[in-house]
Design a protein around this motif. Structure first.
Motif, PDB file in Angstrom:
ATOM      1  N   GLY A   1       0.748  -1.174   0.057  1.00 58.09           N
ATOM      2  CA  GLY A   1       0.056  -0.025  -0.106  1.00 58.09           C
ATOM      3  C   GLY A   1       0.959   1.074  -0.084  1.00 58.09           C
ATOM      4  O   GLY A   1       0.225   2.220   0.424  1.00 58.09           O
ATOM      5  N   ILE A   2       1.960   1.275  -0.481  1.00 55.74           N
ATOM      6  CA  ILE A   2       3.086   2.356  -0.535  1.00 55.74           C
ATOM      7  C   ILE A   2       3.019   3.005  -1.945  1.00 55.74           C
ATOM      8  O   ILE A   2       3.454   1.901  -2.849  1.00 55.74           O
ATOM      9  CB  ILE A   2       4.410   1.902   0.333  1.00 55.74           C
ATOM     10  CG1 ILE A   2       4.482   1.836   1.652  1.00 55.74           C
ATOM     11  CG2 ILE A   2       5.273   3.060  -0.235  1.00 55.74           C
ATOM     12  CD1 ILE A   2       4.027   2.839   2.447  1.00 55.74           C
ATOM     13  N   SER A   3       3.128   3.908  -2.355  1.00 52.35           N
ATOM     14  CA  SER A   3       3.289   4.560  -3.463  1.00 52.35           C
ATOM     15  C   SER A   3       4.747   5.233  -3.658  1.00 52.35           C
ATOM     16  O   SER A   3       5.050   6.329  -3.037  1.00 52.35           O
ATOM     17  CB  SER A   3       2.449   5.706  -4.143  1.00 52.35           C
ATOM     18  OG  SER A   3       1.120   4.992  -4.137  1.00 52.35           O
ATOM     19  N   PRO A   4       5.719   4.538  -3.950  1.00 54.02           N
ATOM     20  CA  PRO A   4       7.204   5.070  -3.674  1.00 54.02           C
ATOM     21  C   PRO A   4       7.478   6.013  -4.777  1.00 54.02           C
ATOM     22  O   PRO A   4       6.849   5.948  -5.935  1.00 54.02           O
ATOM     23  CB  PRO A   4       8.064   3.721  -3.773  1.00 54.02           C
ATOM     24  CG  PRO A   4       7.132   2.905  -4.806  1.00 54.02           C
ATOM     25  CD  PRO A   4       5.677   3.162  -4.533  1.00 54.02           C
ATOM     26  N   SER A   5       8.539   6.802  -4.616  1.00 52.08           N
ATOM     27  CA  SER A   5       9.348   7.650  -5.625  1.00 52.08           C
ATOM     28  C   SER A   5      10.674   6.830  -5.857  1.00 52.08           C
ATOM     29  O   SER A   5      11.008   6.171  -5.092  1.00 52.08           O
ATOM     30  CB  SER A   5       9.677   9.092  -4.974  1.00 52.08           C
ATOM     31  OG  SER A   5       8.251   9.700  -4.584  1.00 52.08           O
ATOM     32  N   LEU A   6      11.151   7.222  -7.170  1.00 53.73           N
ATOM     33  CA  LEU A   6      12.229   7.035  -7.544  1.00 53.73           C
ATOM     34  C   LEU A   6      13.145   7.823  -7.926  1.00 53.73           C
ATOM     35  O   LEU A   6      12.730   8.898  -8.433  1.00 53.73           O
ATOM     36  CB  LEU A   6      12.068   6.089  -8.714  1.00 53.73           C
ATOM     37  CG  LEU A   6      11.458   4.605  -8.610  1.00 53.73           C
ATOM     38  CD1 LEU A   6      10.829   3.914 -10.072  1.00 53.73           C
ATOM     39  CD2 LEU A   6      12.249   3.411  -7.958  1.00 53.73           C
ATOM     40  N   LYS A   7      14.408   7.885  -7.762  1.00 49.63           N
ATOM     41  CA  LYS A   7      15.522   8.646  -7.876  1.00 49.63           C
ATOM     42  C   LYS A   7      16.969   8.054  -8.659  1.00 49.63           C
ATOM     43  O   LYS A   7      17.310   6.982  -7.997  1.00 49.63           O
ATOM     44  CB  LYS A   7      15.940   9.488  -6.789  1.00 49.63           C
ATOM     45  CG  LYS A   7      16.962  10.685  -7.180  1.00 49.63           C
ATOM     46  CD  LYS A   7      17.401  11.378  -5.936  1.00 49.63           C
ATOM     47  CE  LYS A   7      17.903  12.658  -6.083  1.00 49.63           C
ATOM     48  NZ  LYS A   7      18.027  13.554  -5.095  1.00 49.63           N
ATOM     49  N   LYS A   8      16.968   8.123  -9.913  1.00 49.46           N
ATOM     50  CA  LYS A   8      18.239   7.544 -10.668  1.00 49.46           C
ATOM     51  C   LYS A   8      19.390   8.471 -10.401  1.00 49.46           C
ATOM     52  O   LYS A   8      19.367   9.785 -10.378  1.00 49.46           O
ATOM     53  CB  LYS A   8      17.739   7.740 -12.096  1.00 49.46           C
ATOM     54  CG  LYS A   8      18.769   7.045 -12.937  1.00 49.46           C
ATOM     55  CD  LYS A   8      18.297   6.761 -14.446  1.00 49.46           C
ATOM     56  CE  LYS A   8      19.113   6.054 -15.391  1.00 49.46           C
ATOM     57  NZ  LYS A   8      18.636   6.024 -16.686  1.00 49.46           N
ATOM     58  N   ILE A   9      20.557   7.571  -9.872  1.00 49.90           N
ATOM     59  CA  ILE A   9      21.761   8.449  -9.704  1.00 49.90           C
ATOM     60  C   ILE A   9      22.659   7.684 -10.693  1.00 49.90           C
ATOM     61  O   ILE A   9      22.399   6.614 -11.106  1.00 49.90           O
ATOM     62  CB  ILE A   9      22.101   8.182  -8.170  1.00 49.90           C
ATOM     63  CG1 ILE A   9      22.146   6.729  -7.655  1.00 49.90           C
ATOM     64  CG2 ILE A   9      21.305   9.200  -7.376  1.00 49.90           C
ATOM     65  CD1 ILE A   9      22.425   6.830  -6.279  1.00 49.90           C
ATOM     66  N   PRO A  10      24.057   8.365 -10.685  1.00 45.77           N
ATOM     67  CA  PRO A  10      24.963   7.805 -11.764  1.00 45.77           C
ATOM     68  C   PRO A  10      25.434   6.368 -11.350  1.00 45.77           C
ATOM     69  O   PRO A  10      25.683   5.603 -12.075  1.00 45.77           O
ATOM     70  CB  PRO A  10      26.205   8.777 -11.684  1.00 45.77           C
ATOM     71  CG  PRO A  10      25.574   9.913 -11.205  1.00 45.77           C
ATOM     72  CD  PRO A  10      24.156   9.571 -10.206  1.00 45.77           C
ATOM     73  N   ASP A  11      25.698   6.139  -9.992  1.00 50.70           N
ATOM     74  CA  ASP A  11      26.087   4.708  -9.662  1.00 50.70           C
ATOM     75  C   ASP A  11      25.624   4.602  -7.945  1.00 50.70           C
ATOM     76  O   ASP A  11      25.215   5.503  -7.540  1.00 50.70           O
ATOM     77  CB  ASP A  11      27.500   4.410  -9.896  1.00 50.70           C
ATOM     78  CG  ASP A  11      28.397   5.422  -9.391  1.00 50.70           C
ATOM     79  OD1 ASP A  11      28.278   6.005  -8.338  1.00 50.70           O
ATOM     80  OD2 ASP A  11      29.283   5.998 -10.018  1.00 50.70           O
ATOM     81  N   LEU A  12      25.933   3.480  -7.578  1.00 48.34           N
ATOM     82  CA  LEU A  12      25.785   3.354  -6.140  1.00 48.34           C
ATOM     83  C   LEU A  12      26.935   3.293  -5.348  1.00 48.34           C
ATOM     84  O   LEU A  12      27.034   2.830  -4.213  1.00 48.34           O
ATOM     85  CB  LEU A  12      25.049   1.873  -5.873  1.00 48.34           C
ATOM     86  CG  LEU A  12      23.655   1.842  -6.518  1.00 48.34           C
ATOM     87  CD1 LEU A  12      23.123   0.336  -6.382  1.00 48.34           C
ATOM     88  CD2 LEU A  12      22.739   2.928  -5.854  1.00 48.34           C
ATOM     89  N   SER A  13      27.957   4.234  -5.687  1.00 46.82           N
ATOM     90  CA  SER A  13      29.048   4.552  -4.873  1.00 46.82           C
ATOM     91  C   SER A  13      28.792   5.509  -3.503  1.00 46.82           C
ATOM     92  O   SER A  13      27.566   6.178  -3.708  1.00 46.82           O
ATOM     93  CB  SER A  13      30.003   5.411  -5.788  1.00 46.82           C
ATOM     94  OG  SER A  13      29.537   6.621  -6.070  1.00 46.82           O
ATOM     95  N   ALA A  14      29.379   5.559  -2.661  1.00 49.69           N
ATOM     96  CA  ALA A  14      29.211   6.519  -1.643  1.00 49.69           C
ATOM     97  C   ALA A  14      28.963   7.969  -1.895  1.00 49.69           C
ATOM     98  O   ALA A  14      28.205   8.594  -1.383  1.00 49.69           O
ATOM     99  CB  ALA A  14      30.484   6.268  -0.489  1.00 49.69           C
TER     100      ALA A  14
END
Length: 250
Positions: free
Chosen positions: A67-80
């Protein structure tokens, strides 16, 4: 002391097994706290990792089923660096991370130790090996300025999610514990008038890490908050060995 509330929860979508566990905690906390849930995903696939499309679809499915409507955020990579940049000013953000070496084969997942030294004001929630529903929470309190901010966060979480709060006063000096207890009485007398929370103190004699870890392992709470003053400071073992999630409060 200023009030500190969680305003959003960020989940890096880094590996199918790890992400599923992080998403479970993210969904659960977002519903209890009534705050937005944001999935961070890489703009490019990493070697030996699920593709971003699979991760995003899995994230959306898990959220929608709850029942959650999430948001998405695209980033260059998953580095710190990229995750740090994605938190913006970080104010009010709770970033879910894993602890180093916990998930074999999930080398694409940035760890707590890689983010703990970053200057972002976002608090970090370190995910344990197994998911547990959170029905009560704890706080390690030592009276420092950093611990005062952790207290503010713990009280805000307790009030929003209606989680009873156990405050651990840990020292090898009984007079110090008595001083901390009086400080807390004054704090709640000044700040807990409108919407009181269910709170109690537990006095424990001993070193912080070992004593708090023993208390956590007894199963009295399902979430622990403590101040993040540096990865080599007291609390380090808690982040690495706790069977429940630990929030490192900024």
């Amino acid at each position: 002391m200023s009030r500190t509330a969680v305003q959003s929860i960020l989940v890096p979508l880094s590996g199918l097994t790890l992400s599923s566990r992080a998403v479970a905690y993210g969904v659960y906390a977002a519903k209890r706290l009534n705050v937005p849930l944001v999935g961070l995903y890489a703009g490019k696939a990493l070697e030996d990792s699920p593709t971003e499309e699979i991760l995003v679809r899995s994230f959306q499915k898990d959220c929608n089923l709850s029942g959650i409507s999430p948001s998405l955020k695209k980033i260059p990579d998953l580095s710190a660096d990229s995750i740090y940049a994605a938190t913006g000013n970080g104010e009010g953000s709770l970033l879910l991370v894993h602890r180093k070496g916990l998930d074999n084969g999930q080398n694409d997942a940035v760890s707590f130790s890689e983010l703990a030294t970053r200057p972002t004001p976002a608090s970090l929630m370190v995910i344990p090996p197994q998911f547990l529903e959170i029905e009560s929470m704890g706080l390690v309190y030592d009276g420092s300025g950093e611990s005062d901010r952790a207290l503010d966060l713990a009280v805000a979480l307790s009030r929003s999610a209606v989680w009873p709060l156990t405050i651990l006063l840990i020292s090898e000096d009984q007079s110090r514990i008595a001083d901390l207890s009086r400080t807390l009485e004054d704090y709640f007398e000044q700040n807990d008038q409108d919407t009181p929370i269910d709170w109690v103190t537990v006095a424990l004699l001993g070193p912080v890490d070992e004593t708090a870890l023993q208390f956590v392992r007894e199963g009295s709470i399902e979430l622990l908050v403590l101040a993040l003053t540096g990865v080599d400071q007291p609390g380090r073992r808690l982040f690495q060995e706790s069977p429940i999630p630990v929030i490192a409060a900024r």
